[in-house]
Every structure is written in structure tokens, then in C-alpha cells.
Design a protein around this motif. Structure first.
Motif, PDB file in Angstrom:
ATOM      1  N   THR A 277     -41.685  80.909 146.344  1.00 23.64           N
ATOM      2  CA  THR A 277     -42.323  81.086 147.660  1.00 23.64           C
ATOM      3  C   THR A 277     -41.726  80.169 148.722  1.00 23.64           C
ATOM      4  O   THR A 277     -41.905  80.398 149.912  1.00 23.64           O
ATOM      5  CB  THR A 277     -43.840  80.830 147.559  1.00 23.64           C
ATOM      6  OG1 THR A 277     -44.058  79.521 147.009  1.00 23.64           O
ATOM      7  CG2 THR A 277     -44.499  81.864 146.665  1.00 23.64           C
ATOM      8  N   THR A 278     -41.032  79.108 148.291  1.00 25.42           N
ATOM      9  CA  THR A 278     -40.354  78.199 149.224  1.00 25.42           C
ATOM     10  C   THR A 278     -38.884  78.121 148.844  1.00 25.42           C
ATOM     11  O   THR A 278     -38.559  77.848 147.686  1.00 25.42           O
ATOM     12  CB  THR A 278     -40.976  76.788 149.166  1.00 25.42           C
ATOM     13  OG1 THR A 278     -42.348  76.860 149.541  1.00 25.42           O
ATOM     14  CG2 THR A 278     -40.248  75.842 150.116  1.00 25.42           C
ATOM     15  N   PRO A 279     -37.963  78.341 149.785  1.00 19.07           N
ATOM     16  CA  PRO A 279     -36.536  78.310 149.450  1.00 19.07           C
ATOM     17  C   PRO A 279     -35.996  76.884 149.385  1.00 19.07           C
ATOM     18  O   PRO A 279     -36.669  75.925 149.773  1.00 19.07           O
ATOM     19  CB  PRO A 279     -35.899  79.085 150.607  1.00 19.07           C
ATOM     20  CG  PRO A 279     -36.811  78.819 151.760  1.00 19.07           C
ATOM     21  CD  PRO A 279     -38.200  78.747 151.179  1.00 19.07           C
ATOM     22  N   LEU A 280     -34.795  76.761 148.880  1.00 17.48           N
ATOM     23  CA  LEU A 280     -34.112  75.469 148.837  1.00 17.48           C
ATOM     24  C   LEU A 280     -33.778  74.994 150.249  1.00 17.48           C
ATOM     25  O   LEU A 280     -33.651  75.796 151.177  1.00 17.48           O
ATOM     26  CB  LEU A 280     -32.821  75.575 148.029  1.00 17.48           C
ATOM     27  CG  LEU A 280     -32.954  75.859 146.529  1.00 17.48           C
ATOM     28  CD1 LEU A 280     -31.585  76.125 145.925  1.00 17.48           C
ATOM     29  CD2 LEU A 280     -33.642  74.708 145.821  1.00 17.48           C
ATOM     30  N   THR A 281     -33.651  73.697 150.382  1.00 20.06           N
ATOM     31  CA  THR A 281     -33.272  73.116 151.676  1.00 20.06           C
ATOM     32  C   THR A 281     -31.968  72.341 151.517  1.00 20.06           C
ATOM     33  O   THR A 281     -31.609  71.893 150.423  1.00 20.06           O
ATOM     34  CB  THR A 281     -34.372  72.176 152.192  1.00 20.06           C
ATOM     35  OG1 THR A 281     -34.601  71.145 151.222  1.00 20.06           O
ATOM     36  CG2 THR A 281     -35.663  72.934 152.465  1.00 20.06           C
ATOM     37  N   ASP A 282     -31.284  72.166 152.629  1.00 12.01           N
ATOM     38  CA  ASP A 282     -30.048  71.388 152.665  1.00 12.01           C
ATOM     39  C   ASP A 282     -30.180  70.329 153.758  1.00 12.01           C
ATOM     40  O   ASP A 282     -30.181  70.679 154.961  1.00 12.01           O
ATOM     41  CB  ASP A 282     -28.871  72.316 152.973  1.00 12.01           C
ATOM     42  CG  ASP A 282     -27.529  71.580 153.017  1.00 12.01           C
ATOM     43  OD1 ASP A 282     -27.507  70.364 152.743  1.00 12.01           O
ATOM     44  OD2 ASP A 282     -26.514  72.238 153.353  1.00 12.01           O
TER      45      ASP A 282
ATOM     46  N   GLY B 289     -28.987  75.894 151.110  1.00 11.73           N
ATOM     47  CA  GLY B 289     -30.190  76.079 151.904  1.00 11.73           C
ATOM     48  C   GLY B 289     -30.575  77.544 152.026  1.00 11.73           C
ATOM     49  O   GLY B 289     -29.725  78.399 152.284  1.00 11.73           O
ATOM     50  N   GLY B 290     -31.869  77.833 151.809  1.00 12.11           N
ATOM     51  CA  GLY B 290     -32.362  79.205 151.915  1.00 12.11           C
ATOM     52  C   GLY B 290     -32.318  79.989 150.630  1.00 12.11           C
ATOM     53  O   GLY B 290     -32.895  81.083 150.547  1.00 12.11           O
ATOM     54  N   GLN B 291     -31.651  79.457 149.592  1.00 13.46           N
ATOM     55  CA  GLN B 291     -31.581  80.183 148.330  1.00 13.46           C
ATOM     56  C   GLN B 291     -32.793  79.881 147.450  1.00 13.46           C
ATOM     57  O   GLN B 291     -33.565  78.966 147.704  1.00 13.46           O
ATOM     58  CB  GLN B 291     -30.280  79.837 147.598  1.00 13.46           C
ATOM     59  CG  GLN B 291     -29.031  80.279 148.353  1.00 13.46           C
ATOM     60  CD  GLN B 291     -27.768  80.148 147.521  1.00 13.46           C
ATOM     61  OE1 GLN B 291     -27.815  80.244 146.290  1.00 13.46           O
ATOM     62  NE2 GLN B 291     -26.642  79.948 148.183  1.00 13.46           N
ATOM     63  N   ASP B 292     -32.930  80.681 146.380  1.00 13.69           N
ATOM     64  CA  ASP B 292     -34.078  80.555 145.476  1.00 13.69           C
ATOM     65  C   ASP B 292     -33.792  79.520 144.393  1.00 13.69           C
ATOM     66  O   ASP B 292     -32.754  79.577 143.720  1.00 13.69           O
ATOM     67  CB  ASP B 292     -34.373  81.913 144.841  1.00 13.69           C
ATOM     68  CG  ASP B 292     -35.512  81.850 143.847  1.00 13.69           C
ATOM     69  OD1 ASP B 292     -36.631  81.510 144.265  1.00 13.69           O
ATOM     70  OD2 ASP B 292     -35.281  82.136 142.647  1.00 13.69           O
TER      71      ASP B 292
END
Length: 361
Positions: free
Chosen positions: A197-202, A209-212
Motif C-alpha cells: 500500500t506504500t511504495p519505496l522511497t528514494d 522510488g515508487g516501486q513495490d
């Protein structure tokens, strides 16, 4: 009175032709005795030959479908057994969390139990049958789950990166210095990333960033289940996938329990960790049970389809037997008669060949 002359050559020729026909008939009769059907369907059935071909093709189609169903049944049975074992591991983790006390020995035992359960869970989730991984969805040639405890595990490194990023962002020196509220916030965010429900961050994950989180670091499984046609009108799911909530929650609970229930954590923070892990493992048990139910329903549908196919095959084979079957007693009698005829022909031929004028001079 008139005398007629018949040469031995003409007699031998007639006998040779009779013997050839008898031998051919004997081969056919032997075939019919052995197989129980006409040796030459075209000659025996005439216009009904096309009907015979259609029925034979139907039997072959049913047998091919039964073979396909047997493979699907094997996959379903193996999946059901593996899910049962995963459910047992989930219960073991829940029992360990429920038995936690403030004593160091209990914490150490709980961490070891949960860590071992996570390794066992990963091994079972990576089970393959006939070269296909059970929990990879349609990616049957790919091992679904990454190991958390393996040396240099990218999965563990990703969890550590999440923790270190949270600590540095909030100016916290170490995990043991977190307050219960801070620990709860961190675990909620981590769980949302496990659940997708929350994507990765960079940062902390450079270039991701934005990936699962789950599909990037934990699972190579497809979220689409394998399906199999089990009859002319039915298609059922014959596998499940490691991307389901049951798997995600188990892994999250096990990672949290094995990594953060450390001796140097304040008791009130350990309570937050234990509660979060306990809630997740409860959801894991429920999710895995749901998967077992789905697999069980598919198994039942395959069994019912097999029963229906067996009944259809019996009916068709009954019609085929009426159409192409021979009287075994009649065919056996014919074999005996032809053998006797051949023996007589061999004897007569032998006698004719011994005839010579020399014997009368």
C-alpha cells in the motif's frame, strides 16, 4: 471312358493359394482373439466406420483430459499439504509471541523460534513439484521467496535500510532509543510497504522510488494463479501465489519478531513490537486458511470432473464394444479351424512333393 490328367504343379499351386489365405485369416483371427475387436474395422463395419472413429476419438480426448486432471490434482494436493505446514508454522510463531515474558531467556527462545520458522516458511514456500514451483503463480520456473537469513540477503539489507532511514530522519541514535510511538509509526510504515500500500522511497532505496517493496526485494512470484481446464466447460485455479496477504503478513511478523524483539529494547517498546507482530501473524493464519479453502474447493471440482469423465468414458466404451467387439469364443474356434486346415494343407503338400515316377519303375 475318358481319363483326365491333373499335374502335381497345379495341385501345389492351389494348395499354396489356400494356405496363403488361411495364414492371412489366421493372423486376423489371432488379432481378434487378443484384442477383442475386429482386425479390419473398415471391412467389418462398413458405413459404421466413421461412427467408430468418432467414438474412439472421444475416448482419447477423455483420457487426455484425465491425464491433465491428474497433474492438476497432484499440484493441488501438494499445495494443500504445503499450506497446512505453513499454517502450523504460523501457529508456532503466534504461540511464541503469546508466551513472551520480560526474561532474557524467553526473548532469546522466541527470537530463535521465529527466525527458524521464517527459514522453514521460505523453504516450504519454495517447494517445487515436477519442476514447477507451487507458489510462484504463473511464474512456475522461478523460486518465489527470497531468504531473509542468507548471507548478503538484499531482503534483509532493505529492511535495515528502512530502519536506518527512519532513525536518521528523526534524529534517533539507535533503535533501542525509540519511543513506543516512534516504534509504532515505523512498524506501521514498514507493514504498509510489505502489503504494497506504500511504495519505496528514494532515499533510502536509490533509484527504486515508487516501486513495490515486496516484488522488489522479497518475491519473484506472479500474482496470477495457474489455471487448468478440467472439463469441456470448467476452468479452475490450480495453484496459489506467495503474493497473497497471508504470506506477506507472516513474513512481516517473523521479520519484526526476530529482528526487533531484542534484549536492549525497553519493555514498553517490546510490547508495541509484540502486538504488531501478533496482529500480523493472526492475519497470516486467516489468509493461509483462506488459501487452503480455495485449494480445497478446486480439488473438489477436479474430483467431480474426473467422476463425470469416468462415467462418460464408460458409456462411450460400452457403445464402442457393441460396435467393434467380436465374439471371443467364435474367434477362438475360427483360430482352431484355420490351424487344423493349415496342418492338413502342410501334410498334403508334403505328400505331393514326395510323388515320383522313380518309385513306380
Amino acid at each position: 471312358m475318358k481319363t483326365s490328367f491333373t499335374s502335381t504343379v497345379s495341385v501345389q499351386t492351389s494348395l499354396r493359394q489356400a494356405m496363403a489365405k488361411a495364414q492371412s485369416d489366421l493372423v486376423k483371427a489371432n488379432t481378434e482373439v487378443t484384442t477383442g475387436v475386429h482386425a479390419d474395422m473398415g471391412v467389418a463395419l462398413g458405413g459404421a466406420t466413421s461412427r467408430n472413429i468418432d467414438l474412439t476419438r472421444d475416448v482419447q480426448r477423455i483420457e487426455a483430459q484425465q491425464t491433465t486432471n491428474s497433474v492438476a490434482k497432484q499440484r493441488l494436493d501438494s499445495s494443500e499439504e504445503s499450506l497446512k505446514r505453513l499454517g502450523d508454522l504460523s501457529q508456532k510463531v503466534l504461540d511464541s509471541l503469546a508466551a513472551l515474558t520480560s526474561s532474557t531467556s524467553t526473548l532469546g527462545d522466541a527470537r530463535a523460534t521465529i527466525s527458524n520458522a521464517l527459514d522453514a516458511f521460505t523453504d516450504i514456500a519454495n517447494t517445487s513439484v515436477t519442476g514447477e514451483y507451487l507458489f510462484s503463480g504463473t511464474n512456475t520456473d522461478v523460486k518465489p521467496l527470497a531468504s531473509f537469513s542468507a548471507s548478503g540477503s538484499p531482503f534483509k539489507a532493505a529492511v535495515d535500510a528502512e530502519l536506518n532511514n527512519y532513525l536518521s530522519t528523526n534524529g534517533i541514535a539507535a533503535a533501542k532509543d525509540m519511543t513506543p510511538t516512534q516504534m509504532q509509526t515505523f512498524l506501521d510504515d514498514l507493514q504498509s510497504k510489505f502489503n504494497g500500500t506504500t511504495p519505496l522511497t528514494d532515499p533510502p532505496h536509490t533509484g527504486l522510488g515508487g516501486q513495490d517493496f515486496w516484488s522488489t526485494f522479497v518475491s519473484d512470484a506472479s500474482s496470477t494463479n495457474m489455471t487448468t481446464r478440467i472439463s469441456a466447460t470448467e476452468v479452475v485455479a490450480t495453484s496459489t501465489t506467495a503474493n497473497t496477504p497471508g504470506f506477506r503478513n507472516f513474513v512481516f511478523a517473523s521479520v519484526v519478531g526476530s529482528q526487533f524483539l531484542s534484549d536492549d529494547m525497553p519493555e514498553n517498546v517490546r510490547t508495541v513490537i509484540s502486538n504488531s507482530a501478533t496482529s500480523a501473524i493472526g492475519k497470516a493464519i486467516s489468509g493461509i486458511n483462506d488459501q487452503r479453502s480455495d485449494i480445497g474447493l478446486s480439488s473438489q471440482r477436479v474430483k467431480e470432473a474426473d467422476d463425470s469423465l469416468a462415467a462418460q468414458k464408460t458409456i462411450i466404451e460400452t457403445h464402442l464394444n457393441d460396435l467393434q467387439g467380436v465374439d471371443a469364443y467364435e474367434a477362438s474356434t475360427r483360430v482352431t479351424s484355420l490351424q487344423a486346415l493349415l496342418e492338413a494343407a502342410y501334410t498334403l503338400t508334403s505328400r505331393i512333393q514326395k510323388l515320383s515316377l522313380v518309385n513306380f519303375l
